[in-house]
Design an enzyme around this catalytic site. Sequence first.
Site, mmCIF file in Angstrom:
data_model
loop_
_atom_site.group_PDB
_atom_site.id
_atom_site.type_symbol
_atom_site.label_atom_id
_atom_site.label_comp_id
_atom_site.label_asym_id
_atom_site.label_seq_id
_atom_site.Cartn_x
_atom_site.Cartn_y
_atom_site.Cartn_z
ATOM 1 N N HIS A 62 -1.137 6.602 -16.922
ATOM 2 C CA HIS A 62 -1.097 7.107 -15.462
ATOM 3 C C HIS A 62 0.115 7.046 -14.939
ATOM 4 O O HIS A 62 0.864 6.031 -14.829
ATOM 5 C CB HIS A 62 -2.257 6.292 -14.716
ATOM 6 C CG HIS A 62 -2.532 7.235 -13.389
ATOM 7 N ND1 HIS A 62 -1.580 7.190 -12.520
ATOM 8 C CD2 HIS A 62 -3.709 7.470 -12.735
ATOM 9 C CE1 HIS A 62 -2.295 7.878 -11.378
ATOM 10 N NE2 HIS A 62 -3.493 7.996 -11.564
ATOM 11 N N HIS A 96 -4.270 -4.011 -4.580
ATOM 12 C CA HIS A 96 -5.096 -2.626 -3.989
ATOM 13 C C HIS A 96 -5.586 -1.931 -5.144
ATOM 14 O O HIS A 96 -5.205 -2.181 -6.400
ATOM 15 C CB HIS A 96 -4.659 -2.018 -2.905
ATOM 16 C CG HIS A 96 -3.018 -1.482 -3.287
ATOM 17 N ND1 HIS A 96 -2.124 -2.170 -3.246
ATOM 18 C CD2 HIS A 96 -2.837 -0.371 -3.468
ATOM 19 C CE1 HIS A 96 -1.098 -1.355 -3.443
ATOM 20 N NE2 HIS A 96 -1.369 -0.246 -3.539
ATOM 21 N N TYR A 152 -9.833 11.129 -0.506
ATOM 22 C CA TYR A 152 -8.508 10.511 -1.676
ATOM 23 C C TYR A 152 -9.333 10.022 -2.823
ATOM 24 O O TYR A 152 -10.201 9.332 -2.691
ATOM 25 C CB TYR A 152 -7.929 9.509 -0.866
ATOM 26 C CG TYR A 152 -6.755 8.840 -1.701
ATOM 27 C CD1 TYR A 152 -5.823 9.572 -2.398
ATOM 28 C CD2 TYR A 152 -6.854 7.341 -1.906
ATOM 29 C CE1 TYR A 152 -4.948 8.939 -3.324
ATOM 30 C CE2 TYR A 152 -5.898 6.835 -2.872
ATOM 31 C CZ TYR A 152 -4.911 7.527 -3.431
ATOM 32 O OH TYR A 152 -4.126 6.972 -4.006
ATOM 33 N N GLU A 205 3.470 -0.054 1.206
ATOM 34 C CA GLU A 205 2.752 1.182 1.238
ATOM 35 C C GLU A 205 1.851 1.744 2.701
ATOM 36 O O GLU A 205 0.969 0.825 2.997
ATOM 37 C CB GLU A 205 1.839 1.551 -0.198
ATOM 38 C CG GLU A 205 2.463 1.097 -1.034
ATOM 39 C CD GLU A 205 1.636 1.348 -2.318
ATOM 40 O OE1 GLU A 205 0.573 1.512 -2.292
ATOM 41 O OE2 GLU A 205 2.171 1.452 -3.465
ATOM 42 N N HIS A 241 -1.010 -1.307 2.791
ATOM 43 C CA HIS A 241 -0.961 -2.417 1.763
ATOM 44 C C HIS A 241 0.603 -3.003 1.631
ATOM 45 O O HIS A 241 1.360 -2.239 1.349
ATOM 46 C CB HIS A 241 -1.380 -1.843 0.493
ATOM 47 C CG HIS A 241 -2.947 -1.225 0.682
ATOM 48 N ND1 HIS A 241 -2.816 -0.136 -0.247
ATOM 49 C CD2 HIS A 241 -3.792 -1.508 1.228
ATOM 50 C CE1 HIS A 241 -4.275 0.273 -0.094
ATOM 51 N NE2 HIS A 241 -4.567 -0.748 0.686
ATOM 52 N N HIS A 259 -3.286 -2.520 -8.537
ATOM 53 C CA HIS A 259 -1.839 -2.463 -8.539
ATOM 54 C C HIS A 259 -1.413 -3.413 -7.341
ATOM 55 O O HIS A 259 -2.151 -3.587 -6.312
ATOM 56 C CB HIS A 259 -1.341 -0.865 -7.807
ATOM 57 C CG HIS A 259 -0.036 -0.660 -7.746
ATOM 58 N ND1 HIS A 259 0.806 -0.924 -8.629
ATOM 59 C CD2 HIS A 259 0.779 -0.460 -6.643
ATOM 60 C CE1 HIS A 259 2.130 -0.773 -8.221
ATOM 61 N NE2 HIS A 259 2.204 -0.217 -7.364
#
Length: 438
Positions: free
Chosen positions: A294, A373, A352, A343, A367, A337
């Site tokens: 990813h 998160h 989303y 963020e 975050h 992550h």
Amino acid sequence: MSGDARKAAEGLTYLTGFGNEHSSEAVPGALPEGRNAPQRAPLGLYAEQLSGTAFTEPRAHNRRSWLYRVRPSAAHPAFTRADNGSIRTAPFTETAPDPNRLRWNPLPDPAPGTDFLAGLWTLGGNGDATQRTGMAVHLYHADASMDRVFSDADGELLIVPERGGLLLRTEFGLLHVEPGHVALIPRGVRFRVELLDDSARGYVCENYGAPFHLPDLGPIGANGLANARDFRAPVAAYEDVEGPVEVVNKFCGNLWTATYDHSPLDVVAWHGNHVPYAYDLRRFNVLGSISYDHPDPSIFTVLTSPSDTPGLAGVDFVVFAPRWLVGEDTFRPPYFHRNVMSEYMGLVEGAYDAKAEGFVPGGGSLHNMMSAHGPDRETFDRASAAELRPQKIDDGLAFMFETRWPVTATAQAAHADHLQRGYDEVWQGLQRHFRPSQ
């Protein structure tokens, strides 16, 4: 919006190179030839330079525009303090920086007669506006057009509409933006916001630091992400209006007001690179994996404001636009992550792909740095069992304001009625699957 205004707004010119010199004139012959400030400017106009950077910054970073206007900006009365409303500015000291994950529903409906400026509501930010470092996150919800003019000496304003179109009347001309577009108003540029619908709602990043520009592409090469040619600058359009006009200036965190005897949006011609612009987020050229794993979300950066540390932005503007997912043996939603960057994420439309519910258009999540998160339980379960075939994500448009410093929430954001106080619960259903014997 009148027919003439709509025609002018839709007559935007595409920038032939982001940050390069551009020009426009509303009256033929208004731009002088060969000299920026001749002894007498054409048509009885006044020549004036607007500097967005220090005079001696390197040529590649220097931002300035020459304006040829009916009256010089210096012709105004004294400013006096005005009520700041719900606008707050760095340094943010009302609350302690919070490591907890936070999420908000959309702003409540505004009181009748609320214009864009009165509808600005500060969520938080970092840095120090007087030192030109950091950023702030604002939201807006308005139901009336402005009949006053606003400028921000503290930073540039990146406006992200989520509901309702906007007509931005600037010193340089008109910008027409709808949800799915963004508009940038440079530091110090005067403008007025007119609503194209009954109400308007959205997000604003106030960037105190270096002006936004396109990120370097590095190994990506010459093409991809946001193309410079897709950014639009306004065509010159001026107001020759006599009579009282309120002008509000944001300076070092406070609002100041003065009543002019004319409209300051009286620029007949201009040239330079310190200019407003608009961009359609659906023109973003998304890149991604075509094998496995990813890509990091930095691959979705539209604009970046660099800091004094290379590769560590004061603020990045990142968009999750419609795209194909095709990775092999890859968990396709955003992964779990923890990030040294902080963020703030907002949603313009749809859903989303890392959240099943609770994250809605007009809302947002914060975050802060190193706050863990990622996908909620429902999304994790669904994505782990999904058939790995090419998949088009085209039912949502999300974005992030990502910054190197923690975002400190304002007191009004930390105690807002629309703060979701059960946000942590979305991760509570993630179960143990570890089996050492397998």
